[in-house]
Design a protein around this motif. Structure first.
Motif, PDB file in Angstrom:
ATOM      1  N   GLY A 158       3.521   0.122  -7.446  1.00 54.63           N
ATOM      2  CA  GLY A 158       3.597   1.560  -7.227  1.00 54.63           C
ATOM      3  C   GLY A 158       4.166   2.358  -8.367  1.00 54.63           C
ATOM      4  O   GLY A 158       4.372   3.577  -8.229  1.00 54.63           O
ATOM      5  N   ALA A 159       4.408   1.739  -9.508  1.00 53.46           N
ATOM      6  CA  ALA A 159       5.014   2.448 -10.640  1.00 53.46           C
ATOM      7  C   ALA A 159       3.995   2.902 -11.670  1.00 53.46           C
ATOM      8  O   ALA A 159       4.370   3.411 -12.719  1.00 53.46           O
ATOM      9  CB  ALA A 159       6.058   1.557 -11.310  1.00 53.46           C
TER      10      ALA A 159
ATOM     11  N   SER B  31       8.300   7.548  -7.840  1.00 54.16           N
ATOM     12  CA  SER B  31       7.885   8.469  -6.784  1.00 54.16           C
ATOM     13  C   SER B  31       9.062   9.015  -5.982  1.00 54.16           C
ATOM     14  O   SER B  31       8.958  10.089  -5.386  1.00 54.16           O
ATOM     15  CB  SER B  31       6.905   7.762  -5.845  1.00 54.16           C
ATOM     16  OG  SER B  31       7.442   6.559  -5.338  1.00 54.16           O
ATOM     17  N   ASP B  32      10.193   8.301  -5.962  1.00 54.48           N
ATOM     18  CA  ASP B  32      11.326   8.790  -5.192  1.00 54.48           C
ATOM     19  C   ASP B  32      11.893  10.079  -5.766  1.00 54.48           C
ATOM     20  O   ASP B  32      12.400  10.941  -5.035  1.00 54.48           O
ATOM     21  CB  ASP B  32      12.418   7.723  -5.099  1.00 54.48           C
ATOM     22  CG  ASP B  32      12.853   7.192  -6.452  1.00 54.48           C
ATOM     23  OD1 ASP B  32      12.162   7.478  -7.467  1.00 54.48           O
ATOM     24  OD2 ASP B  32      13.879   6.484  -6.518  1.00 54.48           O
TER      25      ASP B  32
ATOM     26  N   ALA C  22       2.332   6.303  -2.733  1.00 52.11           N
ATOM     27  CA  ALA C  22       3.395   7.229  -3.140  1.00 52.11           C
ATOM     28  C   ALA C  22       3.307   7.522  -4.630  1.00 52.11           C
ATOM     29  O   ALA C  22       3.484   8.665  -5.068  1.00 52.11           O
ATOM     30  CB  ALA C  22       4.759   6.636  -2.790  1.00 52.11           C
ATOM     31  N   GLY C  23       3.016   6.497  -5.421  1.00 47.94           N
ATOM     32  CA  GLY C  23       2.858   6.707  -6.860  1.00 47.94           C
ATOM     33  C   GLY C  23       1.679   7.605  -7.170  1.00 47.94           C
ATOM     34  O   GLY C  23       1.751   8.490  -8.043  1.00 47.94           O
ATOM     35  N   ALA C  24       0.561   7.399  -6.450  1.00 47.30           N
ATOM     36  CA  ALA C  24      -0.626   8.224  -6.680  1.00 47.30           C
ATOM     37  C   ALA C  24      -0.355   9.683  -6.320  1.00 47.30           C
ATOM     38  O   ALA C  24      -0.826  10.609  -7.006  1.00 47.30           O
ATOM     39  CB  ALA C  24      -1.789   7.676  -5.866  1.00 47.30           C
TER      40      ALA C  24
ATOM     41  N   ARG D 254       0.803  -1.228   0.000  1.00 50.82           N
ATOM     42  CA  ARG D 254       0.000   0.000   0.000  1.00 50.82           C
ATOM     43  C   ARG D 254       0.841   1.286   0.000  1.00 50.82           C
ATOM     44  O   ARG D 254       0.531   2.217  -0.761  1.00 50.82           O
ATOM     45  CB  ARG D 254      -0.971  -0.007   1.182  1.00 50.82           C
ATOM     46  CG  ARG D 254      -1.888   1.215   1.195  1.00 50.82           C
ATOM     47  CD  ARG D 254      -3.033   1.055   2.168  1.00 50.82           C
ATOM     48  NE  ARG D 254      -3.919   2.213   2.129  1.00 50.82           N
ATOM     49  CZ  ARG D 254      -5.097   2.288   2.732  1.00 50.82           C
ATOM     50  NH1 ARG D 254      -5.536   1.244   3.448  1.00 50.82           N
ATOM     51  NH2 ARG D 254      -5.831   3.374   2.656  1.00 50.82           N
ATOM     52  N   PRO D 255       1.901   1.408   0.833  1.00 48.95           N
ATOM     53  CA  PRO D 255       2.694   2.653   0.796  1.00 48.95           C
ATOM     54  C   PRO D 255       3.255   2.975  -0.577  1.00 48.95           C
ATOM     55  O   PRO D 255       3.265   4.150  -0.989  1.00 48.95           O
ATOM     56  CB  PRO D 255       3.806   2.382   1.816  1.00 48.95           C
ATOM     57  CG  PRO D 255       3.222   1.388   2.761  1.00 48.95           C
ATOM     58  CD  PRO D 255       2.360   0.501   1.909  1.00 48.95           C
TER      59      PRO D 255
END
Length: 516
Positions: free
Chosen positions: A111-112, A319-320, A38-40, A33-34
């Motif tokens: 997350g990408a 996201s980084d 982060a991507g969103a 989930r994190p």
């Protein structure tokens, strides 16, 4: 009770994908989930900033240079889904679509893709409650993602199109309401994220791989039975021969054949005073042919395991650094090559088995009664089942032409090279069914051939296979209706019952982690 597979994005073993295909429930590891959130948030920041980023505030494909205003971003995502839901043909099988949904979940959850947690949850909820989108099987060229089929999947999540519910087709809006779910409303980039990817071609290729593994293992059993029926030699399975060639698959296939025939009284009966020097290739070269098939399927399995755990979206969200970068991970060339390998393997499994059937029905080669009937002439015996096997083998040969060498430009030449992976993978299930039917016919013929050697028996393992068949299909004395018995024999192949009767310890796996 049906088992549950928990998907850990990026590290799902082949064994779990296989379990999903064969009916396991799917859950998503909550630890992802994190990364998803982060991507969103990265997408939210880009939208707020207003700089042009492909797929977020631009058109798609050849229309990538067209800017889309902030007030139209939700409409943009809905439009891409509805316009791209342009597939045709028969729906994909429900087990394949469940695998598609699970593969898409595992990809988005890394997350990408810039998709929201609530959207991932919606897809997972549909899968959990048994809502399976109706996806037409034709319409993807295996590049830019499997756009049309994945659009049909996404449209159903939005309440447009249809779901399979308990085997019946139902309007998507009604099915969602019945399950207590609201239609999905897409945020920026989410339509593109759900449409982009190789999940359909990968699911079809994985399904073909899992069915091919089952057919391969059954074919080793029927090949050993056919060797005993023809009073063939197990000398060609000697480990010293295989070690000199060094191919792993050949070594393992020969080991399996030796184990299957170990203790056969039929084999022992002609160890001496046999005028024959060498058997036909269909018996003698089983380690070389089936070993090469095993090695080839393992190569395909390795490619598909990697693909299933990858992210094939575009553009990709990092996201980084807050970046969104366009690339070409949606191009399914690896899947196309893997599908072509599986097609060749299926073709050869059936081809070698058909040659053994032809040998068994020919008294000059097998030493058995013509067409495996005790009263040839009055009876035709296995004459036409061999013809059926030949027809199926030829059909598979025609289907085995490599799909990956074909390409056709699309999207006004913006997408000017495509993989045809979906074509290549979609043919695999029908090819596996053809090969399974050939192995079913060989099972009938080989057991019938062994019956002529009574009271001598085959090995303990092969006698279990014979008993399994004879529990439902009696010895063929006079001609009778063959089709139902062929169906019963084939069902023993496709269900895994035949290899189960033998014992999994002597049959090689396509990949070690694809364990039962």
């Amino acid at each position: 009770m049906t088992e549950t597979v928990t998907l850990i994005p990026g590290s799902v073993p082949l064994a779990d994908w296989r379990r999903v295909y064969f009916g396991a429930y799917v859950a998503l590891d909550q630890g992802c989930r994190p990364a998803i959130e982060a991507g969103a948030k990265t997408i939210e920041a880009i939208v707020a900033k207003g700089d042009p980023v492909y797929g977020i505030n631009t058109g798609f494909g050849k229309l990538a240079s067209v800017r889309i205003g902030a007030s139209d971003l939700a409409t943009l995502q809905r439009n891409i889904v509805l316009s791209h839901a342009a597939g045709v043909g028969e729906p994909l099988p429900v087990p394949v679509v469940k695998l598609v949904m699970a593969l898409k979940l595992a990809s988005l959850a890394q997350g990408a893709s810039g998709i929201r947690w609530s959207t991932v949850e919606h897809l997972a909820s549909c899968l959990k409650v048994g809502l399976v989108p109706v996806i037409p099987g034709q319409g993807s060229v295996g590049a830019s993602g499997d756009l049309a089929p994945l659009a049909h999947m996404t449209a159903a999540l939005m309440g447009v199109g249809e779901f399979f519910v308990g085997g019946e087709r139902m309007l998507a809006e009604d099915a969602l309401a019945q399950a207590g779910l609201s239609p999905l409303v897409l945020g920026p980039k989410e339509g593109l994220a759900l449409l982009n990817g190789t999940q359909v071609s990968t699911a079809l290729a994985l399904a073909g791989l899992f069915e091919a593994e089952r057919v391969l293992r059954a074919a080793l059993v029927t090949g050993a039975l056919a060797t005993d029926a023809a009073k063939g030699s197990d000398g060609p399975f000697d480990p010293r021969i295989q070690q000199l060639r060094r191919h792993r698959g050949q070594i393992e296939v020969a080991e399996s054949l030796r184990a299957l025939m170990q203790g056969s009284a039929i084999r022992a009966s002609h160890l001496t005073n046999d005028d024959r020097v060498q058997d036909p290739y269909c018996l003698r070269c089983q380690p070389q042919v089936m070993g090469a098939v095993l090695d080839l399927l393992r190569q395909a399995a390795a490619t598909l395991a990697t693909e299933a755990n990858g992210v094939s979206d575009n553009p990709l969200v990092f996201s980084d650094s807050g970046e969104v970068i366009s690339g070409g991970n949606f191009h399914a060339e690896p899947v196309a090559f893997a599908a072509d390998m599986i097609a060749m393997a299926l073709c050869e499994i059936g081809s070698l088995a058909e040659r053994r059937i032809a040998m068994l029905v020919d008294p000059t080669l097998s030493g058995l009664p013509a067409f495996l009937t005790p009263k040839p002439g009055l009876n035709s015996g296995f004459m036409i089942p061999q013809v059926t096997a030949a027809a199926l083998v030829s059909e598979n040969k025609q289907r085995a032409y490599p799909a990956s060498v074909d390409s056709i430009p699309t999207s006004a030449n913006q997408e000017d090279h495509v993989s045809m992976a979906t074509h290549g993978a979609r043919r695999l299930l029908p090819m596996a069914a053809n090969a399974a039917n050939v192995i079913g016919i060989e099972l009938l013929a080989a057991v019938q051939g062994c019956d002529f050697h009574a009271p001598m028996r085959s090995s303990e393992r092969l006698e279990r296979a014979r008993a399994l068949l004879r529990a439902s299909v009696p010895y063929l004395d006079d001609d009778r209706h063959m089709a139902p018995e062929m169906e019963q024999a084939t069902a023993l192949v496709t269900s895994g019952a035949l290899e189960g009767a033998i014992g999994n310890d002597v049959l090689p796996l396509v990949a070690e982690e694809v364990a039962r």
